[in-house]
Scaffold this active site. Sequence first.
Site, PDB file in Angstrom:
ATOM      1  N   CYS A 143       0.816  -1.218   0.000  1.00 34.32           N
ATOM      2  CA  CYS A 143       0.000   0.000   0.000  1.00 34.32           C
ATOM      3  C   CYS A 143       0.850   1.269   0.000  1.00 34.32           C
ATOM      4  CB  CYS A 143      -0.934   0.007   1.194  1.00 34.32           C
ATOM      5  SG  CYS A 143      -2.231  -1.214   1.037  1.00 34.32           S
ATOM      6  N   HIS A 144       1.742   1.381   0.948  1.00 33.01           N
ATOM      7  CA  HIS A 144       2.510   2.623   1.040  1.00 33.01           C
ATOM      8  C   HIS A 144       3.990   2.362   1.205  1.00 33.01           C
ATOM      9  CE1 HIS A 144      -1.636   3.437   2.349  1.00 33.01           C
ATOM     10  NE2 HIS A 144      -1.505   4.404   1.472  1.00 33.01           N
TER      11      HIS A 144
END
Lengths: 179, 431
Positions: A143-144
């Site tokens: 995701c990040h």
Amino acid sequence: MSEPATDHGGHGDPNRRDFIYIAAGAAAVGAVAMVIPPLVDQMNPAADTLALASTEFDLSKVQEGMQVVIKWRGKPLFVRYRTPKEIKEAQDVKLTDLKDPQLDSDRVKKGKEQFLILVGSCTHLGCVPTFGAGDYGGWFCPCHGSHYDTSGRIRKGPAPKNLAVPDFQFLSDTKVKIG
Amino acid sequence: MSDHPSTYEPKTGVEKWLDQRLPIVRLAYDSFVDYPTPRNLNYWWTFGGILSVCLMIQIVTGIILAMHYTPHIDLAFNSVERIMRDVNYGWLIRYVHANGASMFFFAVFIHMFRGLYYGSYKAPREVLWILGCLIFFLMIATAFMGYVLPWGQMSFHGAVVITNLIGSIPVIGGPILTWLQGGFAVDQATLNRFFSLHYLLPFVIAGVVILHIWALHVVGQNNPAGVDIKSKEDTVPFTPYATVKDGLGMIFFLILFSIFVFFLPNALGHADNYIPANPLVTPAHIVPEWYLLPFYAILRAIPDKFGGVIAMFGAIAVLFVLPWLDTSKVRSMRYRPVMRWFFVIFVVVCLGLGWCGAQLPDAPVVPGLPSFTLFDGEFNSYLWLTRALTLYYFAFFLLIMPWVGLKEDPLPVPASISEAILAEHAKKKGA
């Protein structure tokens, strides 16, 4: 309407009307205060949700160098059988290199260092990190972009903390109880 | 306007009878027929009416969808697929609802930029503007919860990421997160309450819309010249002038709407949401719906988790205090030669933030260009571009607005709306 028979302004003794006014107001405040807790608390986990809080796992299902993902409290749980190389990598890291300093030995049970059990939920925003990816051989969150090492400790990226280790105990050599 | 006397005269006996008991026809007549409207309104002003229609479309299609939808983690995805395949016209109603959300946000962004450009937030319209900001915030909450309901991969992991934002609040974040999710993770309890709230909030929005229109009718509409209504020559009756203009704008808007519903129904969605939710696997690239991308970009721009959450909510919160940040006495940016350029840059920055929100933060902006590491990321990456844009976003409100308002020499503002129109006519004839 005729004028009130008695003076109930600020001065003088409080009369019956003042008493009713204050009593009714206090009762209303009390009633509202009593109504709020049930209305708020109903949103918290229900008894049946809490009852599902622990699980058992047979460690013979996971092979060396691999991990098995099981579901625990609605979240993925990583059960990883680490290779001696991965254990050594995790133990050799200097604490000063870590964002959330913690020894590998504090994250596993003594004598069972090969079994690493973690909540598979990125400490950034809860995505599921990918096994074996990233710069440190542990996990990588898609995701990040958080990188975890072979002890599940945060090494790079936005996540603030290491992957959480749940409470667990060995029931036998191959059986573990989590939660 | 508040001082506008009612001109409604009940004609039939029934109308007279009703008018003495509930003057609802009078209210409608005074609000939407005889209401004095500035005569210089342009097409940017048609989006208020368009937005009312958007809300109605969402409520009607939403109530119908709720008749066929099941808010259960094992059944939700299949019930949505059943709507798409088996329910009579279910595909149409769902596509209208899903694309309707996008259209709603498209219209609201234009409506907000219009208010920003023409100074519609300035005295005496502060409350009107704040109510609008409140509607925008409620829209975001409603849209987010609606996106969770199909219980696809994006629904689920979007819900995980966004609820975890709350968990970043120090000390009380954890208990609040558990309370919000109704368990240790996003699960049945979460889906069920999101459904309940997704059904409720549109009616709350409708209520605030009524307050928004009420406030509008108290202070009167702003207009492109940004000057107050001074005489009868400045206005025209709402019907037919504004109704017909709104109607034409609405027709073009509905054509765009239809193009998406019938030809590009999934263009604004994400393919991963047609995969049933799986808590054990996260999609490789998580993105929110397009209308939330600018805020998502701001969230990711901040290296600290809690700081990112503060910045993201701050980006919306700053809108609420906008009326007190702008120091200029001139409403319309038509007469603000410096500020209008900062406004144009601001619009570009907002679009840029939306673009950055859809990219991977580590990806290079210009592939192949040599780069260097600045603090915690490559300089040639979306991370640093997003940071630059985020900086402008906040600087626009917190520095540029107060400062330019004090320093700028505005152009002469027309004495009245009718004078502004006559001057424009003269300019056109001369040219």
